[in-house]
Design a protein around this motif. Structure first.
Motif, PDB file in Angstrom:
ATOM      1  N   LEU A 193      38.251  30.826  35.326  1.00  0.00           N
ATOM      2  CA  LEU A 193      37.887  31.262  36.684  1.00  0.00           C
ATOM      3  C   LEU A 193      37.906  30.098  37.667  1.00  0.00           C
ATOM      4  O   LEU A 193      37.338  30.196  38.756  1.00  0.00           O
ATOM      5  CB  LEU A 193      36.494  31.894  36.665  1.00  0.00           C
ATOM      6  N   TYR A 223      34.442  37.179  40.937  1.00  0.00           N
ATOM      7  CA  TYR A 223      35.012  37.438  39.606  1.00  0.00           C
ATOM      8  C   TYR A 223      34.148  36.815  38.514  1.00  0.00           C
ATOM      9  O   TYR A 223      34.170  37.295  37.377  1.00  0.00           O
ATOM     10  CB  TYR A 223      36.459  36.946  39.552  1.00  0.00           C
ATOM     11  N   SER A 280      42.137  41.573  46.790  1.00  0.00           N
ATOM     12  CA  SER A 280      41.079  41.469  45.784  1.00  0.00           C
ATOM     13  C   SER A 280      41.357  42.374  44.582  1.00  0.00           C
ATOM     14  O   SER A 280      41.924  43.458  44.707  1.00  0.00           O
ATOM     15  CB  SER A 280      39.735  41.840  46.411  1.00  0.00           C
ATOM     16  N   ALA A 296      39.276  31.154  41.046  1.00  0.00           N
ATOM     17  CA  ALA A 296      38.874  32.524  41.366  1.00  0.00           C
ATOM     18  C   ALA A 296      37.645  32.519  42.265  1.00  0.00           C
ATOM     19  O   ALA A 296      36.792  31.631  42.196  1.00  0.00           O
ATOM     20  CB  ALA A 296      38.578  33.298  40.082  1.00  0.00           C
ATOM     21  N   GLN A 323      31.770  39.543  38.132  1.00  0.00           N
ATOM     22  CA  GLN A 323      32.452  40.653  37.456  1.00  0.00           C
ATOM     23  C   GLN A 323      32.449  40.477  35.937  1.00  0.00           C
ATOM     24  O   GLN A 323      32.285  41.438  35.185  1.00  0.00           O
ATOM     25  CB  GLN A 323      33.889  40.749  37.971  1.00  0.00           C
ATOM     26  N   ILE A 326      42.393  34.037  36.046  1.00  0.00           N
ATOM     27  CA  ILE A 326      42.395  34.763  37.319  1.00  0.00           C
ATOM     28  C   ILE A 326      42.642  33.771  38.449  1.00  0.00           C
ATOM     29  O   ILE A 326      41.898  32.801  38.611  1.00  0.00           O
ATOM     30  CB  ILE A 326      41.064  35.506  37.546  1.00  0.00           C
ATOM     31  N   GLN A 352      35.793  40.442  46.461  1.00  0.00           N
ATOM     32  CA  GLN A 352      35.886  41.875  46.202  1.00  0.00           C
ATOM     33  C   GLN A 352      35.279  42.667  47.354  1.00  0.00           C
ATOM     34  O   GLN A 352      34.338  42.219  48.011  1.00  0.00           O
ATOM     35  CB  GLN A 352      35.163  42.220  44.893  1.00  0.00           C
TER      36      GLN A 352
END
Length: 520
Positions: free
Chosen positions: A445, A452, A398, A448, A455, A419, A425
């Motif tokens: 993304l 994220y 992660s 992902a 994030q 990503i 995470q």
């Protein structure tokens, strides 16, 4: 103490020249020419009349034509007074004919065409065209640019071939400044061998579809080519052209970029590089799949020993290997040691091994001068990436908040971020600072984990003042935004103008209220 105001015209000529040199020549000429004799002299200063740029970049980074009233005055009054000094012109294609027909340009050699559309441009350069003589007899440098997806590869190739046919004095041609999404690539394979022929061209920047197209450009049709920069969309083993073994004696500068993963490095790229015995400057940006990592020993034995005149070698080479049958697992330090006393530049290395039996090794010159960098992992550190604007993150561990804090500082000009990480995470509740991405305009993304999306879209975690393109799975978007009601993600979503996801969906009414800048 008595304060005295100073008028612009109270300044001495030397100061006025210093000020106007820092301004756009178009603005200087439009504002000062014809006001009075003194300002006329300042405006006509040679710095202001050698190079004119009629292009305007809008807030969404698109080129726009200059205002009609401004262009009318330039064509009718200003250009006829300064035409003899002009050496460089930059203009939007729709304005080209008006500008070039305004007067004669005896010293014009360099042209940059904005929003180039090959079909329309070719109509301007027919044998009957009043401006074709200028292109045939004078123009030596041409750059064509378009940030929109308008030209097919076929029509783009036809247009470029027409430029080669008409512009007999051409020594420099940059046709690479187009969108990087598979559009505007030269297709030469299966075309006549005299397509894009020139006996004068010395410098070429180009995007091509395949390695075969690259080989076509090096088959002798550009016999005087000395500097060649090529971005190849795909390099596959199934090349249908036999790799010519003839030496390329005039080539002294070569740059090769290929961002897609290739397994044809040893069979196609290495033989091509060995033909460049007089090379002085070499740049490589490659992502390679092979049996072993590329290190200095390989580069020396397989490539550099064939280039005795090489002075500069800049590269980023990323190698993927399968570790299923690997006995010796080389470390970052093992690879780094092979570059001791490397004469060309400082070298950084990074080696990762993943649980899916894949090994990954980056070797790259520092500081990094390229603008696009692929497959950055958690193992990266340092601050060598000041020029990188397009970044792809990849890992099977992660990415935590502290990694993104590092990345935002290590890549200060980041414009596009992708990503590729499906691992959640670990430290979701330990985020204490807001990370600023001041230049980020495009965020991908699609591949992902939803963490994220949190994030980047929560304004308590990330500040994205320029984000205009967001690529994300629709299901994740609805969760993160709580069906387009979450105030914590509203701030970073409200300026998004383009949204791409994995579904064709009829959006609910709240969606457009939430993404208030989105084009419907």
């Amino acid at each position: 103490m008595e304060h005295k105001s100073i008028h612009f015209l109270d300044l001495p000529d030397e100061i006025l020249l210093i000020i106007t040199k820092k301004l756009c020549p178009i603005d200087v000429l439009y504002s000062l020419l014809g006001v009075n004799k003194r300002l006329d002299t300042i405006a006509r200063y040679i710095v202001h009349t050698k190079f004119l740029d009629f292009s305007i970049i809008s807030s969404n980074s698109q080129f726009c034509p200059v205002d009609d009233a401004v262009l009318d005055r330039f064509c009718a009054q200003i250009l006829p007074q300064i035409y003899q000094h002009l050496k460089v012109l930059v203009f939007e294609q729709l304005c080209m004919k008006r500008i070039l027909l305004a007067c004669q340009y005896p010293n014009l050699r360099i042209i940059n065409i904005i929003n180039y559309k090959p079909n329309i441009f070719s109509q301007y350069l027919t044998e009957e065209s009043p401006i074709v003589h200028l292109f045939r007899k004078q123009i030596a440098h041409i750059t064509i640019t378009n940030r929109k997806k308008e030209a097919s590869n076929e029509s783009f190739t036809d247009g470029c071939a027409h430029i080669f046919t008409i512009c007999k004095q051409l020594t420099f041609f940059d046709m690479s400044r187009f969108t990087s999404n598979g559009n505007a690539q030269l297709l030469l394979y299966n075309r006549l061998p005299n397509t894009c022929f020139s006996s004068n061209l010395r410098t070429l920047f180009v995007n091509v579809a395949t390695f075969d197209d690259c080989l076509c450009l090096l088959d002798g049709r550009l016999s005087q080519l000395s500097s060649f920069t090529v971005n190849i969309s795909s390099i596959k083993r199934s090349s249908t052209i036999t790799n010519n073994r003839n030496v390329l004696p005039n080539l002294t500068e070569f740059s090769l970029f290929c961002y897609s993963l290739t397994n044809a490095y040893d069979c196609h790229i290495v033989p091509l590089l060995r033909r460049m015995s007089n090379l002085k400057d070499l740049t490589l940006n490659l992502n390679i799949e092979r049996l072993t990592f590329i290190d200095r020993i390989h580069l020396d034995e397989q490539v550099l020993n064939y280039m005795s005149k090489l002075n500069s070698f800049t590269f980023h080479i990323c190698t993927f290997i399968s570790t299923s049958n690997t006995v010796q697992f080389l470390s970052t330090n093992d690879i780094q040691k092979t570059f001791i006393d490397w004469k060309y530049s400082l070298i950084s290395c990074c080696v990762d091994y993943f649980s899916n039996e894949i090994g990954l090794c980056h070797i790259y010159s520092t500081p990094v001068k390229i603008t696009r960098f692929m497959y950055v992992t958690n193992s990266f550190r340092g601050s060598h990436f000041q020029f990188v604007t397009d970044l792809k993150l990849y890992d099977r561990h992660s990415f935590e908040h502290d990694f993104f804090e590092w990345a935002s500082q290590a890549f200060p000009l980041l414009n596009k971020l992708t990503i590729f990480n499906l691992i959640p995470q670990e430290n979701k509740r330990q985020i204490s600072s807001i990370i600023k991405y001041l230049h980020l305009r495009r965020l991908d993304l699609i591949n992902a984990h939803i963490d994220y999306a949190n994030q980047f879209l929560f304004h308590t975690y990330a500040y994205l003042p320029r984000l205009v393109t967001l690529m994300i799975r629709y299901e994740q978007l609805t969760i993160v935004t709580n069906n387009f009601t979450n105030d914590l993600t509203r701030v970073n979503c409200q300026q998004v103008k383009r949204l791409a996801n994995d579904e064709l969906t009829v959006y609910p009414r709240d969606f457009y209220l939430y993404f208030s800048s989105l084009s419907k």
